[in-house]
Scaffold this motif. Structure first.
Motif: not given
Length: 166
Positions: A12, A16, A20, A37, A40, A110-111, A114
């Motif tokens: 995870c 992530a 990024y 993070l 997240d 999604k990323r 974020e």
């Protein structure tokens, strides 16, 4: 390389953080990565496996260790403010990270979302609700039963205007 990093730092956190790093065209600072993070929920829940700190942020040492292990494959750049930005050293790393950590349009959106929420200040000075996995970790007996949202301590993102008026 990515498999080894995932084994050491967890899937995870690694997925992530490297997503990024890959999305940020001109690089990302270590502070920005730590704050992203913190937003997240899956990365936070994974890092809260054994202990839940009193504030709902990503423990700063985790992204620092990850970036340290990846240092030979990263390049450091500076911006006008003197902040050190990290980005991939070679295009092959970007392509491999894209196919590994941004494999579908859904994941890419999604990323990117974020990052947009972070840089727009959406969660600055606001409580962010937990997803079910993070709720389960935070609400374990002995930690914070009943807590459903938390302040991720994300700072305001001030707009900066750069240039010369003529």
């Amino acid at each position: 390389l990515f498999d080894r990093v995932e084994q050491v730092h967890g899937m995870c956190l690694t997925s992530a953080a490297l997503a990024y790093c890959t999305i940020a065209r001109h690089g990302i600072s270590e502070t920005e990565m730590q704050e992203l993070l913190s937003l997240d929920d899956d990365a936070l829940a994974d890092s809260y496996e054994w202990w839940v700190p009193p504030v709902r942020i990503m423990p700063p040492l985790l992204p620092t260790r990850l970036l340290s292990d990846l240092q030979p494959y990263l390049s450091n750049r500076g911006d006008e403010s003197g902040v050190r930005l990290v980005c991939w050293f070679h295009r092959q790393f970007i392509e491999t990270a894209e196919s590994t950590y941004l494999p579908t349009e859904k994941v890419r959106v999604k990323r990117h979302t974020e990052m947009v929420e972070y840089f727009s200040g959406k969660w600055s000075r606001k409580m962010k609700p937990y997803n079910p996995w993070l709720s389960e970790r935070v609400q374990r007996p002995g930690f914070y039963p009943g807590e459903k949202l938390g302040d991720r301590r994300v700072p305001d993102q001030n707009l900066a205007l750069v240039g010369v008026l003529g």
